[in-house]
Design a protein around this motif. Structure first.
Motif, PDB file in Angstrom:
ATOM      1  N   UNK A  29      30.393 -41.987  18.239  1.00 22.63           N
ATOM      2  CA  UNK A  29      31.219 -43.128  17.842  1.00 22.63           C
ATOM      3  C   UNK A  29      31.762 -42.981  16.423  1.00 22.63           C
ATOM      4  N   UNK A  30      31.118 -42.153  15.608  1.00 19.07           N
ATOM      5  CA  UNK A  30      31.601 -41.910  14.247  1.00 19.07           C
ATOM      6  C   UNK A  30      32.717 -40.885  14.175  1.00 19.07           C
ATOM      7  N   UNK A  31      32.958 -40.185  15.270  1.00 17.30           N
ATOM      8  CA  UNK A  31      34.027 -39.176  15.293  1.00 17.30           C
ATOM      9  C   UNK A  31      35.385 -39.825  15.489  1.00 17.30           C
ATOM     10  N   UNK A  32      36.410 -39.230  14.900  1.00 18.73           N
ATOM     11  CA  UNK A  32      37.764 -39.738  15.141  1.00 18.73           C
ATOM     12  C   UNK A  32      38.161 -39.577  16.606  1.00 18.73           C
ATOM     13  N   UNK A  33      39.087 -40.355  17.008  1.00 18.46           N
ATOM     14  CA  UNK A  33      39.594 -40.282  18.381  1.00 18.46           C
ATOM     15  C   UNK A  33      40.138 -38.875  18.643  1.00 18.46           C
TER      16      UNK A  33
END
Length: 121
Positions: A29-33
């Motif tokens: 969830x902390x990763x960019x799209x």
């Protein structure tokens, strides 16, 4: 087993009672799209031993930032060394006669080596 309609599309549900699942969900969830698929691909290939040690995929932007940081630290270190060298006083003791012959030879050789290192010979 029937063929999937979209073989490259997955839905993953993590167990909210499993600490490892919670941790992985937080990381993803902390990763960019659009970067989750790359991250999962690297993780699965590494886990399966399909990526050779030392030959993992490196993000070019991250590599550039690391190189910039190293150069910045190295430049700061060189500047500090130059500033320190300006305040150092060098005393040549090779010509002092009150030292025994063995010590005098050693000091003379040491002074010559230092002078050669500094490019004065």
């Amino acid at each position: 087993m029937t063929e999937k309609k979209y073989p490259y599309k997955f839905t993953i549900e993590f167990n909210k009672n499993n600490p490892q699942h919670i941790q992985v969900a937080g990381i993803l969830n902390g990763l960019p799209r659009r970067e989750k698929a790359d991250y999962i691909t690297k993780a699965v290939l590494a886990y399966e031993g399909k990526i050779e040690q030392g030959k993992s995929i490196v993000d070019l932007g991250t590599l550039k930032n690391v190189i910039r940081q190293i150069l910045s630290e190295e430049f700061d270190t060189q500047v500090m060394k130059e500033e320190t060298m300006e305040t150092v006083q060098v005393i040549d003791v090779s010509e002092q006669s009150d030292i025994n012959d063995k010590g005098a030879d050693f000091i003379k050789q040491l002074s010559q080596s230092l002078a050669a290192f500094r490019g004065k010979i």
